[in-house]
Scaffold this motif. Structure first.
Motif, PDB file in Angstrom:
ATOM      1  N   GLY A 162      35.019  30.889  41.458  1.00 51.27           N
ATOM      2  CA  GLY A 162      34.408  32.167  41.843  1.00 51.27           C
ATOM      3  C   GLY A 162      33.305  32.567  40.886  1.00 51.27           C
ATOM      4  O   GLY A 162      32.248  33.061  41.296  1.00 51.27           O
ATOM      5  N   MET A 163      33.534  32.358  39.593  1.00 48.53           N
ATOM      6  CA  MET A 163      32.505  32.659  38.585  1.00 48.53           C
ATOM      7  C   MET A 163      31.248  31.827  38.842  1.00 48.53           C
ATOM      8  O   MET A 163      30.117  32.320  38.758  1.00 48.53           O
ATOM      9  CB  MET A 163      33.038  32.334  37.185  1.00 48.53           C
ATOM     10  CG  MET A 163      34.095  33.273  36.665  1.00 48.53           C
ATOM     11  SD  MET A 163      33.374  34.814  36.098  1.00 48.53           S
ATOM     12  CE  MET A 163      34.808  35.523  35.252  1.00 48.53           C
ATOM     13  N   LEU A 164      31.455  30.566  39.162  1.00 51.97           N
ATOM     14  CA  LEU A 164      30.312  29.677  39.422  1.00 51.97           C
ATOM     15  C   LEU A 164      29.537  30.119  40.666  1.00 51.97           C
ATOM     16  O   LEU A 164      28.306  30.058  40.700  1.00 51.97           O
ATOM     17  CB  LEU A 164      30.806  28.233  39.592  1.00 51.97           C
ATOM     18  CG  LEU A 164      31.175  27.507  38.293  1.00 51.97           C
ATOM     19  CD1 LEU A 164      32.007  26.262  38.587  1.00 51.97           C
ATOM     20  CD2 LEU A 164      29.915  27.134  37.508  1.00 51.97           C
ATOM     21  N   ILE A 165      30.272  30.567  41.678  1.00 50.18           N
ATOM     22  CA  ILE A 165      29.589  31.004  42.906  1.00 50.18           C
ATOM     23  C   ILE A 165      28.761  32.261  42.635  1.00 50.18           C
ATOM     24  O   ILE A 165      27.577  32.342  43.004  1.00 50.18           O
ATOM     25  CB  ILE A 165      30.623  31.264  44.024  1.00 50.18           C
ATOM     26  CG1 ILE A 165      31.267  29.952  44.484  1.00 50.18           C
ATOM     27  CG2 ILE A 165      29.970  31.993  45.197  1.00 50.18           C
ATOM     28  CD1 ILE A 165      30.335  28.982  45.170  1.00 50.18           C
ATOM     29  N   SER A 166      29.365  33.253  41.971  1.00 48.98           N
ATOM     30  CA  SER A 166      28.621  34.488  41.672  1.00 48.98           C
ATOM     31  C   SER A 166      27.402  34.191  40.811  1.00 48.98           C
ATOM     32  O   SER A 166      26.309  34.722  41.037  1.00 48.98           O
ATOM     33  CB  SER A 166      29.521  35.488  40.937  1.00 48.98           C
ATOM     34  OG  SER A 166      30.535  35.941  41.767  1.00 48.98           O
ATOM     35  N   SER A 167      27.600  33.327  39.818  1.00 44.18           N
ATOM     36  CA  SER A 167      26.504  33.005  38.892  1.00 44.18           C
ATOM     37  C   SER A 167      25.416  32.196  39.588  1.00 44.18           C
ATOM     38  O   SER A 167      24.219  32.421  39.354  1.00 44.18           O
ATOM     39  CB  SER A 167      27.044  32.215  37.702  1.00 44.18           C
ATOM     40  OG  SER A 167      28.105  32.896  37.086  1.00 44.18           O
ATOM     41  N   ASP A 183      22.570  41.570  33.318  1.00 45.91           N
ATOM     42  CA  ASP A 183      22.358  41.036  34.672  1.00 45.91           C
ATOM     43  C   ASP A 183      23.519  40.126  35.059  1.00 45.91           C
ATOM     44  O   ASP A 183      24.025  40.175  36.180  1.00 45.91           O
ATOM     45  CB  ASP A 183      21.042  40.235  34.728  1.00 45.91           C
ATOM     46  CG  ASP A 183      19.832  41.106  34.433  1.00 45.91           C
ATOM     47  OD1 ASP A 183      19.827  42.270  34.865  1.00 45.91           O
ATOM     48  OD2 ASP A 183      18.904  40.609  33.765  1.00 45.91           O
ATOM     49  N   VAL A 184      23.917  39.280  34.107  1.00 47.05           N
ATOM     50  CA  VAL A 184      25.017  38.348  34.398  1.00 47.05           C
ATOM     51  C   VAL A 184      26.326  39.114  34.530  1.00 47.05           C
ATOM     52  O   VAL A 184      27.143  38.843  35.417  1.00 47.05           O
ATOM     53  CB  VAL A 184      25.118  37.265  33.304  1.00 47.05           C
ATOM     54  CG1 VAL A 184      26.200  36.254  33.663  1.00 47.05           C
ATOM     55  CG2 VAL A 184      23.777  36.571  33.093  1.00 47.05           C
ATOM     56  N   GLU A 185      26.532  40.077  33.650  1.00 47.54           N
ATOM     57  CA  GLU A 185      27.777  40.862  33.720  1.00 47.54           C
ATOM     58  C   GLU A 185      27.887  41.596  35.048  1.00 47.54           C
ATOM     59  O   GLU A 185      28.975  41.678  35.640  1.00 47.54           O
ATOM     60  CB  GLU A 185      27.835  41.845  32.542  1.00 47.54           C
ATOM     61  CG  GLU A 185      28.083  41.149  31.209  1.00 47.54           C
ATOM     62  CD  GLU A 185      27.791  42.022  29.994  1.00 47.54           C
ATOM     63  OE1 GLU A 185      27.985  41.522  28.874  1.00 47.54           O
ATOM     64  OE2 GLU A 185      27.344  43.181  30.181  1.00 47.54           O
ATOM     65  N   ASP A 186      26.762  42.108  35.540  1.00 49.94           N
ATOM     66  CA  ASP A 186      26.789  42.763  36.860  1.00 49.94           C
ATOM     67  C   ASP A 186      27.146  41.751  37.947  1.00 49.94           C
ATOM     68  O   ASP A 186      27.922  42.041  38.857  1.00 49.94           O
ATOM     69  CB  ASP A 186      25.412  43.364  37.183  1.00 49.94           C
ATOM     70  CG  ASP A 186      25.204  44.691  36.491  1.00 49.94           C
ATOM     71  OD1 ASP A 186      26.193  45.212  35.934  1.00 49.94           O
ATOM     72  OD2 ASP A 186      24.071  45.191  36.488  1.00 49.94           O
ATOM     73  N   ILE A 188      28.905  39.051  37.825  1.00 53.83           N
ATOM     74  CA  ILE A 188      30.290  38.559  37.827  1.00 53.83           C
ATOM     75  C   ILE A 188      31.297  39.718  37.792  1.00 53.83           C
ATOM     76  O   ILE A 188      32.484  39.501  37.517  1.00 53.83           O
ATOM     77  CB  ILE A 188      30.559  37.581  36.658  1.00 53.83           C
ATOM     78  CG1 ILE A 188      30.375  38.275  35.316  1.00 53.83           C
ATOM     79  CG2 ILE A 188      29.669  36.351  36.771  1.00 53.83           C
ATOM     80  CD1 ILE A 188      30.819  37.413  34.128  1.00 53.83           C
ATOM     81  N   ALA A 189      30.832  40.913  38.094  1.00 54.50           N
ATOM     82  CA  ALA A 189      31.721  42.084  38.013  1.00 54.50           C
ATOM     83  C   ALA A 189      32.899  41.965  38.984  1.00 54.50           C
ATOM     84  O   ALA A 189      33.947  42.559  38.756  1.00 54.50           O
ATOM     85  CB  ALA A 189      30.939  43.361  38.293  1.00 54.50           C
ATOM     86  N   GLY A 190      32.736  41.216  40.054  1.00 54.89           N
ATOM     87  CA  GLY A 190      33.823  41.076  41.023  1.00 54.89           C
ATOM     88  C   GLY A 190      34.739  39.895  40.753  1.00 54.89           C
ATOM     89  O   GLY A 190      35.597  39.574  41.576  1.00 54.89           O
ATOM     90  N   ASN A 191      34.551  39.249  39.613  1.00 56.18           N
ATOM     91  CA  ASN A 191      35.367  38.073  39.274  1.00 56.18           C
ATOM     92  C   ASN A 191      36.262  38.406  38.083  1.00 56.18           C
ATOM     93  O   ASN A 191      35.767  38.679  36.995  1.00 56.18           O
ATOM     94  CB  ASN A 191      34.462  36.886  38.927  1.00 56.18           C
ATOM     95  CG  ASN A 191      33.567  36.488  40.088  1.00 56.18           C
ATOM     96  OD1 ASN A 191      32.423  36.940  40.179  1.00 56.18           O
ATOM     97  ND2 ASN A 191      34.082  35.680  40.983  1.00 56.18           N
ATOM     98  N   LEU A 192      37.550  38.374  38.316  1.00 53.52           N
ATOM     99  CA  LEU A 192      38.497  38.677  37.246  1.00 53.52           C
ATOM    100  C   LEU A 192      38.944  37.386  36.554  1.00 53.52           C
ATOM    101  O   LEU A 192      39.287  36.410  37.217  1.00 53.52           O
ATOM    102  CB  LEU A 192      39.721  39.397  37.804  1.00 53.52           C
ATOM    103  CG  LEU A 192      39.454  40.734  38.494  1.00 53.52           C
ATOM    104  CD1 LEU A 192      40.757  41.406  38.877  1.00 53.52           C
ATOM    105  CD2 LEU A 192      38.626  41.657  37.604  1.00 53.52           C
ATOM    106  N   CYS A 193      38.917  37.428  35.227  1.00 50.72           N
ATOM    107  CA  CYS A 193      39.386  36.281  34.440  1.00 50.72           C
ATOM    108  C   CYS A 193      40.514  36.743  33.536  1.00 50.72           C
ATOM    109  O   CYS A 193      40.296  37.522  32.613  1.00 50.72           O
ATOM    110  CB  CYS A 193      38.241  35.697  33.608  1.00 50.72           C
ATOM    111  SG  CYS A 193      38.812  34.377  32.508  1.00 50.72           S
ATOM    112  N   ARG A 194      41.705  36.267  33.820  1.00 46.52           N
ATOM    113  CA  ARG A 194      42.859  36.677  33.013  1.00 46.52           C
ATOM    114  C   ARG A 194      42.831  36.025  31.636  1.00 46.52           C
ATOM    115  O   ARG A 194      43.518  36.444  30.729  1.00 46.52           O
ATOM    116  CB  ARG A 194      44.152  36.306  33.729  1.00 46.52           C
ATOM    117  CG  ARG A 194      44.449  37.229  34.885  1.00 46.52           C
ATOM    118  CD  ARG A 194      45.641  36.736  35.645  1.00 46.52           C
ATOM    119  NE  ARG A 194      45.281  36.469  37.022  1.00 46.52           N
ATOM    120  CZ  ARG A 194      46.154  36.236  37.973  1.00 46.52           C
ATOM    121  NH1 ARG A 194      47.422  36.235  37.717  1.00 46.52           N
ATOM    122  NH2 ARG A 194      45.766  36.009  39.203  1.00 46.52           N
TER     123      ARG A 194
END
Ligand code: FES
Ligand code: FES
Length: 233
Positions: A162-167, A183-186, A188-194
């Motif tokens: 998911g991170m790769l897709i958003s990025s 910009d990057v943080e925005d 990946i805002a919808g990707n949660l990483c535990r």
């Protein structure tokens, strides 16, 4: 009047309780055998009367997946995530929350990141879908995937696709621009990483976007960590 014997009827009390229940049971049984099916609700009848109504039978679906045209039939209730994982062997797209909260199932639909657990497969008719398996070549990683490895941007890996897709979507829509960390943080805002890999993910994306502008965060951390031991051993 003829005399009726038995517990169901008592000359002095008329019909007994047992007799009454037996009569009701017999009447119900007869009614159940002769009763016709209730008429369809008007809306149900309208759907049932429409030839080829969506939802009643598998429906034809055509779309492009990771560069390959797909032509298949799916039930209307099938989510895009189930279609990808169960029928099309795209298991790199992860199922985690199944309710649109974590981004692990993210794919690009016409270059827009979407949570595939929240979409019906039929919603991608005619669209181009890109999963993590379609980012690089068949036998090589994309530049961004390589950067994830170099910057230690994954631990358990459940969020990584998911991170790769958003990025990747960010890099595509901002081609030629210089990106900031925000910009990057925005993106990946919808990707949660535990596992808390966010700073490493940002570094990896910036290194690709800005031609090596991102720092290798893991290296910085290791260098910044002072040794607490003195002496040998
Ligand atoms: S599995 Fe789809 S958003 Fe979490
Ligand atoms: S690397 Fe484990 S959830 Fe992100």
């Amino acid at each position: 009047m003829a005399k009726r014997d038995g517990p169901e009827h008592d000359e002095t009390r008329g019909l007994t309780r047992r007799g009454l229940f037996r009569s009701i049971g017999a009447a119900t049984l007869v009614a159940g055998c002769t009763k016709e099916d209730p008429p369809l609700h008007p809306e149900s009848r309208a759907v049932a009367d429409v030839d080829g109504a969506i939802g009643l039978t598998p429906t034809p679906l055509e779309f492009v997946l990771d560069g390959q045209p797909q032509k298949l039939e799916v039930e209307a209730r099938t989510t895009l995530l189930d279609l990808l994982r169960l029928d099309l062997d795209r298991t790199g797209t992860k199922l985690v929350c199944d309710r649109g909260a974590c981004g692990a199932c993210m794919v690009m639909v016409d270059d827009v990141p979407r949570n595939s657990c929240m979409m019906l497969a039929l919603d991608v008719a005619g669209a181009t879908v890109t999963t993590v398996a379609g980012l690089g070549g068949s036998s090589q990683l994309s530049a961004l995937q390589q950067a994830f490895v170099q910057h230690d941007a994954l631990q358990c890996g459940f969020c990584t696709s998911g991170m790769l897709i958003s990025s990747s979507a960010l890099l595509r829509r901002s081609a030629g621009q210089t990106l900031e960390r925000a910009d990057v943080e925005d993106a990946i805002a919808g990707n949660l990483c535990r596992c808390g890999t966010y700073p490493h993910v940002v570094d990896a994306v910036l290194s690709v976007a800005n031609g090596g502008g991102g720092s290798a965060h893991n290296v910085v951390l290791l260098r910044a960590k002072p040794s607490t031991k003195s002496g040998g051993a």
